[in-house]
Design a protein around this motif. Structure first.
Motif, PDB file in Angstrom:
ATOM      1  N   ILE A  98       0.835  -1.284   0.136  1.00 61.31           N
ATOM      2  CA  ILE A  98       0.040   0.148  -0.030  1.00 61.31           C
ATOM      3  C   ILE A  98       1.035   1.339   0.106  1.00 61.31           C
ATOM      4  O   ILE A  98       1.726   1.324   0.805  1.00 61.31           O
ATOM      5  CB  ILE A  98      -0.840   0.054   1.444  1.00 61.31           C
ATOM      6  CG1 ILE A  98      -1.772  -1.279   1.298  1.00 61.31           C
ATOM      7  CG2 ILE A  98      -1.708   1.220   1.298  1.00 61.31           C
ATOM      8  CD1 ILE A  98      -2.848  -1.344   0.057  1.00 61.31           C
ATOM      9  N   PRO A  99       0.450   2.242  -1.025  1.00 63.60           N
ATOM     10  CA  PRO A  99       1.346   3.340  -0.793  1.00 63.60           C
ATOM     11  C   PRO A  99       0.539   4.493   0.498  1.00 63.60           C
ATOM     12  O   PRO A  99      -0.461   4.517   0.559  1.00 63.60           O
ATOM     13  CB  PRO A  99       0.805   4.212  -1.856  1.00 63.60           C
ATOM     14  CG  PRO A  99      -0.490   3.423  -2.721  1.00 63.60           C
ATOM     15  CD  PRO A  99      -0.353   2.267  -2.000  1.00 63.60           C
ATOM     16  N   GLY A 440     -10.261  -2.512  -4.868  1.00 57.64           N
ATOM     17  CA  GLY A 440      -9.810  -2.364  -6.237  1.00 57.64           C
ATOM     18  C   GLY A 440      -9.964  -0.844  -6.758  1.00 57.64           C
ATOM     19  O   GLY A 440      -9.121  -0.134  -7.272  1.00 57.64           O
ATOM     20  N   ILE A 441     -10.991  -0.135  -5.989  1.00 51.44           N
ATOM     21  CA  ILE A 441     -11.140   1.140  -6.258  1.00 51.44           C
ATOM     22  C   ILE A 441     -10.213   2.059  -5.474  1.00 51.44           C
ATOM     23  O   ILE A 441      -9.626   2.958  -6.024  1.00 51.44           O
ATOM     24  CB  ILE A 441     -12.697   1.674  -5.800  1.00 51.44           C
ATOM     25  CG1 ILE A 441     -13.881   1.176  -6.927  1.00 51.44           C
ATOM     26  CG2 ILE A 441     -12.853   3.086  -5.767  1.00 51.44           C
ATOM     27  CD1 ILE A 441     -15.191   1.023  -6.335  1.00 51.44           C
ATOM     28  N   MET A 442      -9.872   1.989  -4.462  1.00 48.17           N
ATOM     29  CA  MET A 442      -8.878   2.699  -3.601  1.00 48.17           C
ATOM     30  C   MET A 442      -7.704   2.654  -4.181  1.00 48.17           C
ATOM     31  O   MET A 442      -6.803   3.469  -4.215  1.00 48.17           O
ATOM     32  CB  MET A 442      -8.802   2.243  -1.918  1.00 48.17           C
ATOM     33  CG  MET A 442      -8.071   0.831  -1.845  1.00 48.17           C
ATOM     34  SD  MET A 442      -8.074   0.491  -0.176  1.00 48.17           S
ATOM     35  CE  MET A 442      -6.676  -0.784   0.050  1.00 48.17           C
ATOM     36  N   LYS A 447      -3.314   4.857  -7.424  1.00 48.12           N
ATOM     37  CA  LYS A 447      -2.240   4.878  -8.542  1.00 48.12           C
ATOM     38  C   LYS A 447      -2.626   6.060  -9.644  1.00 48.12           C
ATOM     39  O   LYS A 447      -1.549   6.895  -9.870  1.00 48.12           O
ATOM     40  CB  LYS A 447      -2.394   3.571  -9.077  1.00 48.12           C
ATOM     41  CG  LYS A 447      -1.137   3.424 -10.347  1.00 48.12           C
ATOM     42  CD  LYS A 447      -1.517   2.035 -10.941  1.00 48.12           C
ATOM     43  CE  LYS A 447      -0.375   1.567 -11.884  1.00 48.12           C
ATOM     44  NZ  LYS A 447      -0.760   0.198 -12.547  1.00 48.12           N
ATOM     45  N   GLY A 448      -3.954   6.309  -9.993  1.00 49.49           N
ATOM     46  CA  GLY A 448      -4.183   7.235 -10.893  1.00 49.49           C
ATOM     47  C   GLY A 448      -3.651   8.663 -10.553  1.00 49.49           C
ATOM     48  O   GLY A 448      -3.514   9.385 -11.297  1.00 49.49           O
ATOM     49  N   ASN A 449      -3.854   8.870  -9.148  1.00 50.34           N
ATOM     50  CA  ASN A 449      -3.468  10.351  -8.507  1.00 50.34           C
ATOM     51  C   ASN A 449      -2.023  10.609  -7.904  1.00 50.34           C
ATOM     52  O   ASN A 449      -1.904  11.328  -7.323  1.00 50.34           O
ATOM     53  CB  ASN A 449      -4.595  10.783  -7.552  1.00 50.34           C
ATOM     54  CG  ASN A 449      -5.870  11.077  -8.084  1.00 50.34           C
ATOM     55  OD1 ASN A 449      -6.222  11.812  -8.952  1.00 50.34           O
ATOM     56  ND2 ASN A 449      -6.794   9.741  -7.920  1.00 50.34           N
ATOM     57  N   ASN A 450      -1.456   9.472  -8.102  1.00 53.73           N
ATOM     58  CA  ASN A 450      -0.188   9.332  -7.269  1.00 53.73           C
ATOM     59  C   ASN A 450      -0.065   9.967  -6.055  1.00 53.73           C
ATOM     60  O   ASN A 450       0.660  10.708  -5.697  1.00 53.73           O
ATOM     61  CB  ASN A 450       0.749  10.276  -8.273  1.00 53.73           C
ATOM     62  CG  ASN A 450       2.167   9.996  -7.907  1.00 53.73           C
ATOM     63  OD1 ASN A 450       2.939   8.972  -7.427  1.00 53.73           O
ATOM     64  ND2 ASN A 450       3.159  10.981  -7.909  1.00 53.73           N
TER      65      ASN A 450
END
Length: 626
Positions: A98-99, A440-442, A447-450
């Motif tokens: 997890i980031p 999946g959504i989180m 990832k999409g928003n870094n």
């Protein structure tokens, strides 16, 4: 006997004047072990043989209301080391990568900045990287490696009581013991079948606890050798409940309650002044361990930490728990406990506790339950594991400590249910519970928003998060499929996801909403599209849904592939058209040497496990690890 004598020597040593130079700051030692509830002899368990722990308890504060916030290791350990709820960080799934927010400092980092030497031997399992966060984290890590004069914060985790050794029944694991627990004298809980094999496993679990007891004695002996017993505050605890069905992975008291002994030398008793007795029933949970450790060291608690100092004058009123994906078994459940009543809400009640998955089709206690089920010899309490779950559960742990009587439908408890349900809702919204976003959504949004998952969830307005919670609470309660239509059209991805979960849980005909579900095969959120495909395949073997599911299995994003693999496993025999794709293209990407089958211990393992079970469901002979 040698360990018992050693312990008395240690205790005598502690009672004497120590010429060792007094440290301004206390050393702090965490001794943790795996997969056991509060069954030390000191907790009144007459079956246990734990002389070292019992003698330590006589000189310590014994806490009787202590809980892991999660009934499985990685989210429990993430909570421990961060002082933050794993459901806030997004680290509540087992296992994941997890980031996390860049400013976040975990306990050893804060302690190190305060002048402590920090060592960890050896397990981390935080669901995020531990690199650079300890002075030393290895099998050789020890307080003895610190620079001279430095106080230490050291963690030793013992694996001997883990579910692996418990279920394996290896005589080598207990070869140092002289006395063994008699299986005939074992007292099993109602949810485990009373068979000779299960008694043997139960007795072996207690034997392993005796091994751990000796390991504690060894560490205390090392402190004594170093002249540090009077300088060291000692925590002893387990990471969650027993490594057996109905305990580990189960969001109930049996899965969450743990033993906890806090030994505070005389010179540091002022640090625990609000607690004057040798036994405390204060409510404590793992999220509180890091803030409390910092308080004992005189270190300010970072603002990001969500726990409290459990040694302070003000006591906690509620303890919260969470259960999410474990291996490839997806689940979302939450709990709140007030010291007597445990309230549990299942957000996926249509899924049984005991799913058709490899983690429940392995050896030991699981194999014994499966054998007895096939023979028709399981007791009713065990059979409940294989059925759908109540949406809400209320246990009175004072009158029903073994959690056999759900009071959720009893009108006498209407006010208590309302109180606890409201507390749970407020906690989930206030802490932006990432379980509501779905894994999946989180991860897609992070990832999409870094950004970190924590930052993503905090970016949701409270009104939107409340809307997601409202949609999630519909699961198991809708009377007709058309009730979800407004939610299927929501602009919020997670609302659409939960509307589909509601449809999955609905037991009647869904024909009237199939066109709406079809439209979601092209949803921008893969988790939504995957759930729509799963529903359509179950409903009518939909060709477009099979095509979409195959595409999801071929994605490069392992998190989304895992969501698809879980859905494929849940299709049972209906997954058969996907088997050629799985065997020829998908599984080879995730195969490797772990257990002779999988590429690594994270997403590829769980993708592989889900796909292996899917192949077994469709009649293939797969060489899985038992």
């Amino acid at each position: 006997m040698k360990h018992i004598i050693l312990f008395f020597i240690i205790m005598s040593f502690m009672a004497c004047n120590n010429s060792h130079k007094e440290l301004e700051l206390p050393n702090i030692l965490w001794i943790s072990h795996e997969d056991l509830g509060p069954i030390y002899g000191a907790y009144g368990d007459e079956y246990a043989n734990t002389p070292i722990l019992d003698q330590l308890a006589d000189k310590s504060i014994k806490f009787t209301q202590v809980f892991s916030n999660a009934p499985i290791c990685a989210p429990a350990r993430s909570t421990l080391i961060t002082g933050m709820y794993a459901s806030s960080l997004g680290t509540q799934h087992l296992r994941s990568d997890i980031p996390v927010p860049e400013p976040m400092k975990i306990l050893p980092e804060v302690m190190r900045e305060a002048g402590y030497y920090t060592s960890n031997n050896v397990k981390t399992d935080y669901n995020f990287s531990h690199e650079g966060r300890w002075d030393e984290s290895s099998k050789e890590a020890h307080w003895r490696n610190r620079p001279e004069g430095k106080p230490f914060f050291s963690v030793f985790n013992f694996m001997i009581t883990h579910e692996g050794p418990t279920n394996a029944l290896r005589s080598t694991d207990t070869s140092g013991l002289k006395n063994f627990h008699d299986p005939k004298k074992a007292v099993l809980p109602p949810h485990l079948p009373d068979s000779p094999k299960m008694r043997e496993i139960w007795a072996h679990m207690y034997d392993l606890l005796s091994v751990f007891d000796r390991q504690v004695g060894d560490l205390l002996g090392q402190l004594e050798e170093d002249g540090l017993l009077e300088e060291t505050i000692i925590f002893v605890f387990s990471d969650h409940g027993h490594g057996l069905p109905g305990h580990k992975r189960w969001l109930d008291n049996a899965g969450l309650q743990v033993p906890f002994l806090l030994h505070v030398p005389e010179k540091y008793k002022h640090l625990v002044a609000p607690i004057t007795a040798m036994e405390s029933d204060r409510l404590v949970s793992f999220v509180d361990f890091a803030p409390t450790t910092l308080a004992l060291a005189g270190v300010p608690v970072p603002d990001m930490m969500e726990g409290i100092n459990f040694l302070a004058k003000e006591e906690r009123k509620y303890v919260f728990g969470y259960r999410d994906r474990a291996d490839d078994v997806y689940e979302v459940s939450r709990s709140v406990y007030d010291g007597r009543y445990l309230y549990i809400r299942h957000f996926m009640p249509h899924l049984p506790y005991y799913q058709n998955a490899l983690i429940f089709n392995k050896g030991g206690s699981y194999a014994e339950i499966n054998r007895l089920r096939e023979a028709g010899d399981l007791p009713e309490a065990t059979m409940k594991m294989f059925t759908s779950k109540p949406v809400e559960i209320l246990y009175d742990l004072k009158t029903d400590p073994l959690e056999q009587h759900n009071l959720a439908n009893d009108p006498k408890f209407e006010n208590k249910i309302a109180e606890l349900a409201n507390e749970l809702d407020e906690w989930m919204i206030q802490n932006r519970d990432t379980g509501l976003l779905s894994e999946g959504i989180m991860m897609q949004q992070a990832k999409g928003n870094n950004m970190s998952v924590y930052e993503i969830s905090r970016g949701y307005p409270e009104a939107d998060f409340s809307a997601i919670l409202k949609a999630a609470k519909m699961v198991g309660k809708i009377n007709k499929p058309s009730a979800i239509l407004p939610y299927l059209a929501s602009e919020i991805d997670a609302v659409r996801f939960w509307a589909l979960v509601s449809l999955s849980a609905y037991k009647g005909d869904i024909g009237e909403v199939v066109p709406n579900v079809l439209s979601l095969l092209s949803d921008e959120a893969p988790a939504v599209a995957i759930k729509a495909a799963e529903i359509l395949i179950k409903h009518e073997d939909n060709e477009a849904a099979f095509k979409l599911m195959g595409e999801m299995l071929l994605l490069d994003d392992e998190v989304q592939v895992l969501q698809a693999a879980i859905s494929v496993r849940q299709l049972g025999i209906q997954a058969k058209p996907l088997i050629p794709l799985i065997t020829e293209e998908v599984f080879p990407k995730y195969s490797g040497e772990i257990w002779g089958r999988y590429k690594n211990w994270s997403y590829p393992m769980f993708i592989g496990m889900a796909l292996d079970q899917a192949q077994i469901n469709c009649g293939l002979n797969i060489p899985v690890r038992k």
